[in-house]
Design an enzyme around this catalytic site. Structure first.
Site, PDB file in Angstrom:
ATOM      1  N   ASP A  33     -19.390  38.192   4.280  1.00 16.40           N
ATOM      2  CA  ASP A  33     -19.402  37.843   2.861  1.00 16.40           C
ATOM      3  C   ASP A  33     -17.944  37.669   2.684  1.00 16.40           C
ATOM      4  OD1 ASP A  33     -18.186  40.502   3.573  1.00 16.40           O
ATOM      5  OD2 ASP A  33     -19.236  41.576   1.950  1.00 16.40           O
ATOM      6  N   GLY A  34     -17.121  37.648   3.754  1.00 16.98           N
ATOM      7  CA  GLY A  34     -15.576  37.400   3.849  1.00 16.98           C
ATOM      8  C   GLY A  34     -14.641  38.603   3.669  1.00 16.98           C
ATOM      9  N   GLU A  35     -15.324  39.784   3.675  1.00 15.40           N
ATOM     10  CA  GLU A  35     -14.412  40.937   3.834  1.00 15.40           C
ATOM     11  C   GLU A  35     -13.787  40.892   4.992  1.00 15.40           C
ATOM     12  OE1 GLU A  35     -16.640  44.330   2.603  1.00 15.40           O
ATOM     13  OE2 GLU A  35     -16.658  43.730   0.486  1.00 15.40           O
ATOM     14  N   ARG A  94       7.570  37.965  -7.176  1.00 18.15           N
ATOM     15  CA  ARG A  94       8.065  37.175  -8.185  1.00 18.15           C
ATOM     16  C   ARG A  94       7.610  37.636  -9.618  1.00 18.15           C
ATOM     17  NH1 ARG A  94       7.590  31.221  -6.022  1.00 18.15           N
ATOM     18  NH2 ARG A  94       5.548  31.989  -5.129  1.00 18.15           N
ATOM     19  N   GLN A  95       6.571  38.036  -9.516  1.00 17.87           N
ATOM     20  CA  GLN A  95       5.995  38.824 -10.930  1.00 17.87           C
ATOM     21  C   GLN A  95       6.561  40.312 -11.043  1.00 17.87           C
ATOM     22  OE1 GLN A  95       4.230  37.113 -13.186  1.00 17.87           O
ATOM     23  NE2 GLN A  95       3.722  38.605 -14.689  1.00 17.87           N
ATOM     24  N   ASP A 165      20.226  27.669  -8.338  1.00 16.22           N
ATOM     25  CA  ASP A 165      20.109  28.524  -9.593  1.00 16.22           C
ATOM     26  C   ASP A 165      21.121  29.619  -9.287  1.00 16.22           C
ATOM     27  OD1 ASP A 165      18.680  30.300  -8.293  1.00 16.22           O
ATOM     28  OD2 ASP A 165      16.836  29.698  -9.280  1.00 16.22           O
ATOM     29  N   LYS A 189      19.229  25.956 -13.016  1.00 18.02           N
ATOM     30  CA  LYS A 189      17.959  25.662 -13.142  1.00 18.02           C
ATOM     31  C   LYS A 189      17.104  26.199 -14.498  1.00 18.02           C
ATOM     32  CE  LYS A 189      14.644  27.757 -10.459  1.00 18.02           C
ATOM     33  NZ  LYS A 189      13.833  28.124  -9.079  1.00 18.02           N
ATOM     34  N   ARG A 191      13.256  26.876 -15.597  1.00  9.95           N
ATOM     35  CA  ARG A 191      11.901  26.847 -15.325  1.00  9.95           C
ATOM     36  C   ARG A 191      11.117  26.395 -16.394  1.00  9.95           C
ATOM     37  NH1 ARG A 191       8.498  27.173 -11.217  1.00  9.95           N
ATOM     38  NH2 ARG A 191      10.065  27.783  -9.724  1.00  9.95           N
ATOM     39  N   ASP A 215      17.952  28.887  -0.741  1.00  8.26           N
ATOM     40  CA  ASP A 215      16.954  29.572  -1.768  1.00  8.26           C
ATOM     41  C   ASP A 215      16.433  30.578  -0.934  1.00  8.26           C
ATOM     42  OD1 ASP A 215      16.063  30.122  -4.093  1.00  8.26           O
ATOM     43  OD2 ASP A 215      15.364  28.489  -4.571  1.00  8.26           O
TER      44      ASP A 215
HETATM   45  C1  R5P Z   1      12.446  31.313  -8.173  1.00 10.61           C
HETATM   46  O1  R5P Z   1      13.119  32.030  -8.707  1.00 10.61           O
HETATM   47  C2  R5P Z   1      12.880  31.557  -6.272  1.00 10.61           C
HETATM   48  O2  R5P Z   1      14.134  31.849  -6.298  1.00 10.61           O
HETATM   49  C3  R5P Z   1      12.358  30.015  -5.888  1.00 10.61           C
HETATM   50  O3  R5P Z   1      13.567  29.202  -6.496  1.00 10.61           O
HETATM   51  C4  R5P Z   1      11.071  29.506  -6.183  1.00 10.61           C
HETATM   52  O4  R5P Z   1      10.123  30.704  -5.896  1.00 10.61           O
HETATM   53  C5  R5P Z   1      11.032  28.387  -5.498  1.00 10.61           C
HETATM   54  O5  R5P Z   1       9.573  27.809  -5.922  1.00 10.61           O
HETATM   55  P1  R5P Z   1       9.337  26.332  -5.842  1.00 10.61           P
HETATM   56  O6  R5P Z   1       9.428  25.862  -4.349  1.00 10.61           O
HETATM   57  O7  R5P Z   1       7.702  26.236  -6.173  1.00 10.61           O
HETATM   58  O8  R5P Z   1      10.211  25.638  -6.938  1.00 10.61           O
END
Ligand code: R5P
Length: 290
Positions: A33-35, A94-95, A165, A189, A191, A215
């Site tokens: 089942d993928g587990e 990131r969240q 950024d 930057k 978003r 980055d």
């Molecule tokens: C965002 O704040 C991170 O530092 C990266 O800039 C971001 O995760 C890069 O994501 P993507 O390649 O989708 O632009």
């Protein structure tokens, strides 16, 4: 003893060598089942004769998160007293706050789950340092950025290390310092969505210079592509995009190449063909400092 997650086998091997500790073979299976199912090599654990397990597992996707929890439980089941968890790339970081009403703080949710069965966590260049506070056990961020300088050609022409950024300012500075010469610059930057960003460049002249855009993560490649586009018709000698965590989802590689990137350099926190330098020496250094 070093216990590798399936997505972090190369970095685990490198860490085992750095620390001169035994590497425990793990079998990674899936049920119909993928587990997921993991099985540690019991004979190897017995002959390792140590009561500390270092689990090395990047949580590159949801399945890798589950695998890490299973590895923790298998370690406990094997009767090992002390677990250290090395997460070269911490997913969901990131969240790190609820951006909209009704959303979770995903970084906190995964950190709490991981913290239940480990005594200590090390994670490389987390998206924000503060995510370490979400773990209920001592958690150390390991700065992986300086390794990127070693992946760059030694002959860069008047290099300029650009942060796409403000959040990447220190990363660009760190790579410049580790490289030994050159200057730094920071773009702005905004978003627009999960995949679209807008970047405003500075006026710095990059003509005939080696541009290195730095980055923490390349995911869709949107940020790096826009940063390259923001250079406009100024003619750099070459363009390198450098990141610690090369997620490189979907068509990111072709997107970067068509945008004008001459090369991608990255570490092995996520194991991709561009992962030319290992973070293992830095993780080993942090573990030895304990
Ligand atoms: C965002 O704040 C991170 O530092 C990266 O800039 C971001 O995760 C890069 O994501 P993507 O390649 O989708 O632009």
């Amino acid at each position: 003893m070093i216990i590798p997650g399936s997505a972090s086998q190369s970095v685990a091997v490198a860490l085992a060598r750095e620390l001169d500790e035994p590497l425990i073979p793990v079998t990674y299976d899936r049920f119909p089942d993928g587990e997921r199912l993991v099985t540690l090599d019991s004979a190897a654990i017995e002959s390792a004769q140590t009561d500390r397990a270092v689990v090395v597992a990047s949580t590159v996707d949801s399945s890798a998160h589950v695998e890490l929890l299973l590895l923790h439980d298998a370690v406990r089941e094997a009767g090992i007293d002390h677990t250290v968890t090395v997460i070269p790339y911490l997913g969901y970081a990131r969240q790190d706050r609820a951006f909209e009403p009704g959303e979770p703080v995903s970084a906190r949710a995964v950190a709490r789950a991981i913290g239940v069965e480990t005594d200590r966590v090390l994670t490389v260049t987390p998206h924000e340092r503060q995510v370490c506070d979400y773990f209920d056990v001592p958690t150390t961020p390991v700065a992986g950025t300086r390794r990127l300088a070693e992946a760059l050609p030694t002959s860069l022409e008047a290099p300029i290390f650009i942060a796409p950024d403000e959040g990447a300012r220190d990363l660009a500075r760190t790579v410049r310092e580790a490289y030994g010469h050159g200057s730094t610059d920071v773009f702005e930057k905004r978003r627009l969505s999960g995949t679209a960003v807008e970047i405003a460049p500075s006026e710095r002249d990059v003509t005939d210079r080696s541009v290195v855009i730095v980055d923490d993560i390349i995911a869709t490649g949107g940020t790096m592509s826009e940063a390259i586009a923001a250079l406009g018709d100024r003619a750099p000698e070459s363009i390198t995009v450098a990141c610690v965590h090369p997620l490189l989802v979907g068509n990111a590689r072709t997107r970067l190449a068509t945008a004008g990137a001459d090369r991608i350099v990255a570490t092995d926190t996520i194991e991709r063909s561009v992962s030319s330098v290992s973070v293992a020496p830095l993780v080993a250094e942090a573990l030895r400092a304990d």
